[in-house]
Design a protein around this motif. Sequence first.
Motif, PDB file in Angstrom:
ATOM      1  N   ILE A 132      -4.034  -0.470  14.300  1.00 51.91           N
ATOM      2  CA  ILE A 132      -5.216   0.795  14.576  1.00 51.91           C
ATOM      3  C   ILE A 132      -6.782   0.144  13.860  1.00 51.91           C
ATOM      4  O   ILE A 132      -7.622   0.478  14.357  1.00 51.91           O
ATOM      5  CB  ILE A 132      -5.034   2.438  13.561  1.00 51.91           C
ATOM      6  N   PHE A 133      -6.059  -0.424  12.717  1.00 47.82           N
ATOM      7  CA  PHE A 133      -7.326  -0.958  11.765  1.00 47.82           C
ATOM      8  C   PHE A 133      -7.176  -3.084  11.723  1.00 47.82           C
ATOM      9  O   PHE A 133      -6.300  -2.919  11.266  1.00 47.82           O
ATOM     10  CB  PHE A 133      -7.874  -0.692  10.648  1.00 47.82           C
ATOM     11  N   GLU A 134      -8.154  -3.547  11.771  1.00 47.45           N
ATOM     12  CA  GLU A 134      -7.409  -5.030  12.025  1.00 47.45           C
ATOM     13  C   GLU A 134      -8.357  -5.652  10.609  1.00 47.45           C
ATOM     14  O   GLU A 134      -9.274  -5.323  10.035  1.00 47.45           O
ATOM     15  CB  GLU A 134      -7.812  -5.519  13.030  1.00 47.45           C
ATOM     16  N   ARG A 135      -8.198  -6.766   9.995  1.00 47.57           N
ATOM     17  CA  ARG A 135      -8.772  -7.672   9.541  1.00 47.57           C
ATOM     18  C   ARG A 135      -9.529  -7.438   8.049  1.00 47.57           C
ATOM     19  O   ARG A 135      -9.436  -6.955   7.606  1.00 47.57           O
ATOM     20  CB  ARG A 135     -10.010  -8.786   9.717  1.00 47.57           C
ATOM     21  N   ARG A 136     -10.909  -6.672   8.517  1.00 47.67           N
ATOM     22  CA  ARG A 136     -11.672  -6.277   7.098  1.00 47.67           C
ATOM     23  C   ARG A 136     -12.127  -4.794   7.224  1.00 47.67           C
ATOM     24  O   ARG A 136     -12.809  -5.001   6.759  1.00 47.67           O
ATOM     25  CB  ARG A 136     -12.493  -7.466   6.691  1.00 47.67           C
ATOM     26  N   GLU A 137     -11.419  -4.461   8.444  1.00 46.81           N
ATOM     27  CA  GLU A 137     -11.501  -3.295   9.121  1.00 46.81           C
ATOM     28  C   GLU A 137     -11.956  -2.319   7.939  1.00 46.81           C
ATOM     29  O   GLU A 137     -12.530  -1.254   7.753  1.00 46.81           O
ATOM     30  CB  GLU A 137     -11.340  -2.078   9.907  1.00 46.81           C
ATOM     31  N   ILE A 138     -10.679  -2.044   6.830  1.00 42.33           N
ATOM     32  CA  ILE A 138     -10.825  -1.578   5.597  1.00 42.33           C
ATOM     33  C   ILE A 138     -10.420  -1.988   4.439  1.00 42.33           C
ATOM     34  O   ILE A 138      -9.570  -2.985   4.477  1.00 42.33           O
ATOM     35  CB  ILE A 138      -9.401  -0.353   5.895  1.00 42.33           C
ATOM     36  N   LEU A 139     -11.839  -1.814   3.458  1.00 42.22           N
ATOM     37  CA  LEU A 139     -12.205  -2.960   2.346  1.00 42.22           C
ATOM     38  C   LEU A 139     -11.842  -1.549   1.401  1.00 42.22           C
ATOM     39  O   LEU A 139     -12.702  -1.037   1.013  1.00 42.22           O
ATOM     40  CB  LEU A 139     -13.241  -3.648   2.724  1.00 42.22           C
ATOM     41  N   THR A 140     -11.782  -2.718   0.097  1.00 38.63           N
ATOM     42  CA  THR A 140     -12.272  -1.864  -1.392  1.00 38.63           C
ATOM     43  C   THR A 140     -13.977  -1.461  -1.398  1.00 38.63           C
ATOM     44  O   THR A 140     -14.324  -1.886  -0.752  1.00 38.63           O
ATOM     45  CB  THR A 140     -11.731  -2.409  -2.493  1.00 38.63           C
ATOM     46  N   GLY A 141     -14.042  -0.759  -2.019  1.00 34.88           N
ATOM     47  CA  GLY A 141     -15.729  -0.614  -2.772  1.00 34.88           C
ATOM     48  C   GLY A 141     -15.998  -1.621  -3.061  1.00 34.88           C
ATOM     49  O   GLY A 141     -17.284  -1.651  -3.169  1.00 34.88           O
ATOM     50  N   SER A 142     -15.530  -2.734  -3.187  1.00 35.67           N
ATOM     51  CA  SER A 142     -16.479  -3.837  -3.493  1.00 35.67           C
ATOM     52  C   SER A 142     -16.389  -5.207  -2.666  1.00 35.67           C
ATOM     53  O   SER A 142     -16.735  -5.959  -2.340  1.00 35.67           O
ATOM     54  CB  SER A 142     -15.650  -4.218  -4.861  1.00 35.67           C
ATOM     55  N   GLY A 143     -15.642  -4.137  -1.304  1.00 36.33           N
ATOM     56  CA  GLY A 143     -16.073  -5.199  -0.279  1.00 36.33           C
ATOM     57  C   GLY A 143     -15.204  -6.294   0.228  1.00 36.33           C
ATOM     58  O   GLY A 143     -15.333  -7.338   0.766  1.00 36.33           O
ATOM     59  N   LYS A 144     -13.849  -5.673  -0.696  1.00 39.39           N
ATOM     60  CA  LYS A 144     -12.299  -7.082  -0.702  1.00 39.39           C
ATOM     61  C   LYS A 144     -11.715  -6.532   0.291  1.00 39.39           C
ATOM     62  O   LYS A 144     -11.421  -5.573   0.237  1.00 39.39           O
ATOM     63  CB  LYS A 144     -12.761  -7.378  -2.094  1.00 39.39           C
ATOM     64  N   PRO A 145     -10.389  -7.465   0.689  1.00 38.40           N
ATOM     65  CA  PRO A 145      -9.340  -6.544   1.570  1.00 38.40           C
ATOM     66  C   PRO A 145      -8.254  -6.491   0.018  1.00 38.40           C
ATOM     67  O   PRO A 145      -8.633  -7.082  -0.637  1.00 38.40           O
ATOM     68  CB  PRO A 145      -8.812  -8.241   1.931  1.00 38.40           C
ATOM     69  N   PHE A 146      -7.800  -5.185   0.719  1.00 35.64           N
ATOM     70  CA  PHE A 146      -6.904  -4.766  -0.578  1.00 35.64           C
ATOM     71  C   PHE A 146      -5.824  -5.425  -0.463  1.00 35.64           C
ATOM     72  O   PHE A 146      -4.816  -6.234   0.514  1.00 35.64           O
ATOM     73  CB  PHE A 146      -5.794  -3.643   0.235  1.00 35.64           C
ATOM     74  N   THR A 147      -4.926  -5.031  -1.306  1.00 37.32           N
ATOM     75  CA  THR A 147      -3.639  -5.838  -1.880  1.00 37.32           C
ATOM     76  C   THR A 147      -2.490  -4.984  -2.132  1.00 37.32           C
ATOM     77  O   THR A 147      -1.809  -5.733  -3.106  1.00 37.32           O
ATOM     78  CB  THR A 147      -4.323  -6.997  -3.018  1.00 37.32           C
ATOM     79  N   VAL A 148      -3.202  -3.922  -2.772  1.00 34.56           N
ATOM     80  CA  VAL A 148      -2.141  -2.920  -3.469  1.00 34.56           C
ATOM     81  C   VAL A 148      -2.483  -2.108  -2.111  1.00 34.56           C
ATOM     82  O   VAL A 148      -3.119  -1.675  -1.647  1.00 34.56           O
ATOM     83  CB  VAL A 148      -2.131  -2.664  -4.509  1.00 34.56           C
ATOM     84  N   PHE A 149      -0.599  -1.464  -1.912  1.00 38.21           N
ATOM     85  CA  PHE A 149      -0.580  -0.857  -0.726  1.00 38.21           C
ATOM     86  C   PHE A 149      -1.183   0.709  -0.945  1.00 38.21           C
ATOM     87  O   PHE A 149      -1.854   1.077   0.232  1.00 38.21           O
ATOM     88  CB  PHE A 149       1.097  -0.399  -0.176  1.00 38.21           C
ATOM     89  N   THR A 150      -1.131   1.488  -1.939  1.00 40.44           N
ATOM     90  CA  THR A 150      -1.316   2.538  -1.896  1.00 40.44           C
ATOM     91  C   THR A 150      -2.568   2.865  -1.935  1.00 40.44           C
ATOM     92  O   THR A 150      -2.877   3.984  -1.222  1.00 40.44           O
ATOM     93  CB  THR A 150      -0.691   3.160  -2.956  1.00 40.44           C
ATOM     94  N   PRO A 151      -3.517   1.823  -2.694  1.00 41.25           N
ATOM     95  CA  PRO A 151      -5.136   2.459  -1.706  1.00 41.25           C
ATOM     96  C   PRO A 151      -5.263   1.785  -0.569  1.00 41.25           C
ATOM     97  O   PRO A 151      -6.333   3.125   0.038  1.00 41.25           O
ATOM     98  CB  PRO A 151      -5.960   1.889  -3.124  1.00 41.25           C
ATOM     99  N   TYR A 152      -4.835   1.227  -0.018  1.00 38.49           N
ATOM    100  CA  TYR A 152      -4.959   0.344   1.046  1.00 38.49           C
ATOM    101  C   TYR A 152      -4.764   1.327   1.968  1.00 38.49           C
ATOM    102  O   TYR A 152      -5.042   2.060   2.936  1.00 38.49           O
ATOM    103  CB  TYR A 152      -4.813  -0.524   1.711  1.00 38.49           C
ATOM    104  N   LYS A 153      -3.408   2.747   1.530  1.00 41.25           N
ATOM    105  CA  LYS A 153      -3.409   3.433   2.566  1.00 41.25           C
ATOM    106  C   LYS A 153      -4.156   4.750   2.322  1.00 41.25           C
ATOM    107  O   LYS A 153      -4.604   5.651   3.705  1.00 41.25           O
ATOM    108  CB  LYS A 153      -1.859   4.336   2.674  1.00 41.25           C
ATOM    109  N   ARG A 154      -4.611   5.393   1.150  1.00 45.25           N
ATOM    110  CA  ARG A 154      -5.334   6.378   1.607  1.00 45.25           C
ATOM    111  C   ARG A 154      -6.908   5.529   2.069  1.00 45.25           C
ATOM    112  O   ARG A 154      -6.959   7.062   2.588  1.00 45.25           O
ATOM    113  CB  ARG A 154      -5.916   6.025  -0.158  1.00 45.25           C
ATOM    114  N   ALA A 155      -6.969   4.631   2.245  1.00 44.77           N
ATOM    115  CA  ALA A 155      -8.573   4.372   2.866  1.00 44.77           C
ATOM    116  C   ALA A 155      -8.941   4.316   4.070  1.00 44.77           C
ATOM    117  O   ALA A 155      -9.479   4.736   5.077  1.00 44.77           O
ATOM    118  CB  ALA A 155      -9.073   3.285   2.559  1.00 44.77           C
TER     119      ALA A 155
END
Length: 468
Positions: A132-155
């Motif tokens: 559904i979302f790939e590569r760098r489509e879902i990023l943290t507030g600082s513009g970096k890829p997530f490395t923790v699942f729970t905030p990634y899931k929320r985003a």
Amino acid sequence: MPAALVWFRRDLREYDHAALSHALQAHRRVFCCFVFDTTILDALQDRDDRRVSFIHASLAELDAALRARGGGLIVCHGRADEEIPRLADALKVVAVYANHDYEPAAIRRDALVEARLREQGIAWRSFKDQVIFERREILTGSGKPFTVFTPYKRAWLARLGQSRPSPALFAWPVAEFTEHLARPPEGYGLPSLAQIGFTATSLLLEPGMQGGARLLAEFLTRIQHYDQARDFPSIKGVSYLSAHLRCGTVSIRELVRAAVARSSEGAQIWLSELIWREFYQQLLANHLRVVEHAFKPEMDDIRWEQGSAAEAHFQAWCEGRTGYPLVDAAQRQLLQSGYMHNRLRMVSASFLTKDLGIDWRLGEAFFARWLLDFDLAANNGGWQWAASTGCDAQPWFRIFNPVTQSRKFDPQGKFIRRYLPELAALSDRYIHAPWLSASPPTDYPVPSIDHAIARERTLQRFKVSESR
């Protein structure tokens, strides 16, 4: 518009297919092809590999479906980076369409194909399809890829819910444009398994689009119980769709649509599992080093067990002879069927890395050989989670007790008895730890290692690693 070629890879279906949809809408003649890539096939250890049989049967169904719409499937056997440019030139197409593949070897292959096509004056067009979302489509507030699942899931969920219905879940139209499908030239049909150097093997899972559709329809009748049933290997609790997702005989969009359309806790937990899949996909895409190394660099310094004793322990684990029934039953399920229940994958991986102290990469490679649903991102992510070397992994001081896990998730020993018939006569009390019985079976091994002692060794191993 002149003709185009659609290259099928991890998307063996003729509906909701991004590359096929784009090609059909842009060209009057569209050829479809698949390559049995010898770069991949030659590296397989077994000539009766279940994955090859599953793919072959799925291709037969795909070819029939395309022919019913006026087209058909061209199937080549050779190096994909040579076959695709050669075929594109022979068919006089102006563009080759495919869907993105995120594994390192596939990225290198596609770059080479694109370069060779460019030399021939042929365009390369690739699209997002298997996530559904790939590569760098879902990023943290600082513009970096997530490395923790729970905030990634929320985003991820927030991104999905930005509009209703979400454009991310729209199906790619195919059926209304299929008059543009072109028949394959003579001599380009589906070769037999023998012609590509393989033999047929029994499949416990029905392949192809119909197999995926039937599994999904059946699962949706019990999805509301998924949250309660998914951890128990002796009952029908999971979807069994992982191999279909891996080969693209189902669409990820239809699965997510099915989950979000249901409000039950079971549906929401299943959706979380689909998001875990995408979490590991984006992790691999953004951190290619995890293929060879621990995600946490300091964990590359762990001193795993080596030597003849470790080799013997590893072989016993591979063959289901550790003396711990749930671990052994899990290994035998894998060897016999090409499938292992997800809870058991965690138990088995934890036992190898935390009880036996053996490098997670050896276990990862073993699963890669035998799993019908093998997916590099998920397999790597799961093993690094269990070994506590990955991102958002199981903390290293939390170690599964194989007997406790057995009593909790197979309380009556139903799963164990299915795969370890030599233990069938034991009572429910002793089937999880046969060595405690007054008359343990003589044809089943005693434990290869004491869990309590192994646990202390593991804690020390990780403490030393952290202090370096």
